[in-house]
Write an enzyme that holds these catalytic residues in place. Structure first.
Site, PDB file in Angstrom:
ATOM      1  N   GLU A 345      26.450  38.345  26.078  1.00  0.00           N
ATOM      2  CA  GLU A 345      25.416  39.292  26.497  1.00  0.00           C
ATOM      3  C   GLU A 345      25.044  40.358  25.470  1.00  0.00           C
ATOM      4  OE1 GLU A 345      25.832  39.216  31.366  1.00  0.00           O
ATOM      5  OE2 GLU A 345      26.753  40.864  30.264  1.00  0.00           O
ATOM      6  N   GLU A 448      27.583  32.853  34.075  1.00  0.00           N
ATOM      7  CA  GLU A 448      28.020  33.826  35.068  1.00  0.00           C
ATOM      8  C   GLU A 448      27.070  33.796  36.257  1.00  0.00           C
ATOM      9  OE1 GLU A 448      28.651  37.796  33.600  1.00  0.00           O
ATOM     10  OE2 GLU A 448      29.692  37.098  31.793  1.00  0.00           O
TER      11      GLU A 448
END
Length: 506
Positions: A345, A448
């Site tokens: 991320e 995720e």
């Protein structure tokens, strides 16, 4: 009439086909099995919201590194602010608080701090030794401050400056350090401020620095040895899952003597995770969740103060490449190593695509050097275009694009009903995933997701339908998916709890 094909022509066609596959980032791993994984989040990279008790015994835990503080003068009724965001004086003339009015702590110990402003300068005093400014880019040459709370009102504070006097807001434009601070904490005392804690960070940096070098090693060892254990791997292997995604921090590559405040020992538990994965025939996705300087400013990247420093210097990139090489070379011969995720991320607000591309190319090369057949996972930037990594992936083999899908963290989900959430997954998420899952492009991985939402009071049956919808849609990702995460004090975020209580059926 068909024209016969010579051996030489056939070889040429095969070679061109192979080149086509390579140049389009497609997988050459013929043993590829779709991943059904769970993240081991909150284990080797601390996230306080997942296990708040880890922070319970830290002294003065409100004032950990990265705590974002705002100070409102009780006499003037306005907030302290770094004029222009930093680089000049401090004023007390803002009616509301945002970025310029926020001061981020760098903790020295439980009572002393450096304070950083919006443009990353540190709070200090000017050449007169009295006027408050934010001009230094070096914390070592800036001032050390103390924040003194009123004994019966923790939101009422005084700030002790490096010269031994307290700050006071004399006027909206004059903030000085020349008060004795011996008044009665009344509203007419210019040294009294109302404190607001706008943000707290509870990551690896905060927990290790908060406990300090004497206590932190034992605290962390106890956490690592109990949060995830061998029986968890056995449970994973018997629950319909075939892999784990293990978030790791850059400091673990320097074990047993990582840079302060990090403490040694996490590498030992990562080694055990690979042994357990091998024993129970689970694949491992090694995920660099926290890079030097933080790639997204969040606590899960071990940010010290919420600023993004990764990629701002060449050294942070080179250090990260060395970290990837360390991990890959260490586990290359373990049959469970299935994929290496180069970084988790990165934030588009602080990490440029050109810098990220440069890093991904270098990281890919060192993985290939040690693990020719391992998959290399490239995480999409937060806030970036979903296809922006396709050009860099096109020159790579066995490459995967990681996307994260949560029905959270955006106001669009605030008022959605159960049916609207499920429809969003079945329609919007399905379309998003389909758009990046191409026959001649990189594999796709929903690295995720979670069966949690903003719906309040949902029934078990509604949670089951929501999780099933996500399993159905994310199961179409060409590489697979990974739930966040195995353990969490918040039940719906814990796949362990969700499976054992019948909320998720694999």
């Amino acid at each position: 009439m068909k024209t016969p094909i010579s051996k030489r022509q056939l070889l040429g066609i095969v070679s061109l086909f192979a080149l086509f596959i390579i140049s389009d980032g497609r997988t050459l791993n013929t043993n590829h099995q779709k991943i059904r994984a769970v993240n081991l989040g909150g284990w080797l990279v601390t996230e306080g919201w997942m296990k708040p008790s880890l922070f319970d015994s830290i002294p003065n835990k409100d004032f950990l590194d990265g705590a974002a503080l705002q100070f409102k003068s009780k006499t003037i009724g306005k907030y302290l602010a770094a004029e222009l965001g930093g680089g000049t004086i401090i004023v007390a003339n803002r009616s509301s608080a945002s970025g310029w009015e926020t001061f981020r702590l760098w903790r020295i110990n439980e009572t002393s701090f450096h304070m950083r402003v919006f443009n990353k300068q540190f709070l200090g005093l000017d050449s007169t030794g009295i006027n408050l400014v934010a001009v230094s880019n070096n914390y070592q040459t800036s001032g050390v401050f103390q924040i003194i709370r009123k004994s019966d009102d923790s939101n009422r504070v005084r700030i002790l400056a490096p010269n031994g006097f307290y700050l006071q807001a004399k006027t909206e434009d004059v903030v000085t350090a020349d008060s004795k601070g011996d008044g009665q904490w009344r509203d007419d005392d210019p040294s009294v401020f109302e404190l607001t804690i706008a943000q707290r960070l509870q990551g690896e940096y905060q927990v290790t620095h908060g406990y300090g070098p004497l206590k932190a090693p034992q605290i962390m060892k106890n956490h690592w040895s109990t949060f995830i254990v061998e029986n968890d791997f056995k449970f994973i292997a018997t629950s319909g899952l075939n892999a784990v995604r293990i978030p790791v921090g850059w400091w673990t590559a320097s074990d047993p003597t990582p840079p302060k405040p990090y403490v040694g020992g996490s590498l030992q538990y990562l080694d055990m995770a690979f042994l357990w994965a091998k024993k129970y025939n689970l694949k491992v996705i090694l995920d660099l969740h926290a890079a030097p300087g933080s790639q997204n400013g969040f606590e899960h990247s071990s940010s010290r103060d919420g600023f993004i420093e990764w990629g701002q210097t060449e050294e942070t990139i080179q250090e990260t490449v060395r970290v990837i090489e360390f991990f890959t070379s260490r586990y290359a011969n373990n049959p469970s190593l299935y994929a290496v995720e180069l970084i988790n991320e990165p934030n588009a607000n602080g990490v440029s695509l050109s810098i990220l591309t440069k890093y991904y190319e270098a990281g890919y090369k060192v993985v290939r050097k040690h693990a020719p057949d391992a998959f290399v996972i490239l995480s999409n930037r937060l806030g970036g275009d979903s296809k922006e990594l396709f050009p860099v992936a096109s020159g790579m083999t066995n490459v995967v694009i990681d996307v994260h899908y949560y029905n959270l963290f955006s106001s669009i989900f605030d008022d959605m009903t159960v049916e609207q959430n499920i429809d969003f997954v079945q329609t919007n998420r399905s379309n998003e995933l389909q758009a990046i899952t191409t026959s001649n492009g990189p594999l796709t991985f929903v690295g995720e997701w979670v069966a949690e939402w903003q719906v309040r009071g949902a029934t078990k049956e509604e949670y089951q339908r929501f999780s099933k919808a996500q399993l159905d849609v994310f199961g179409r990702a060409s590489f697979g998916w990974a739930y966040w995460s195995l353990k969490n004090v918040n039940n719906h975020w814990s796949m362990d709890w969700m499976i054992k209580n019948g909320y998720i059926n694999l």
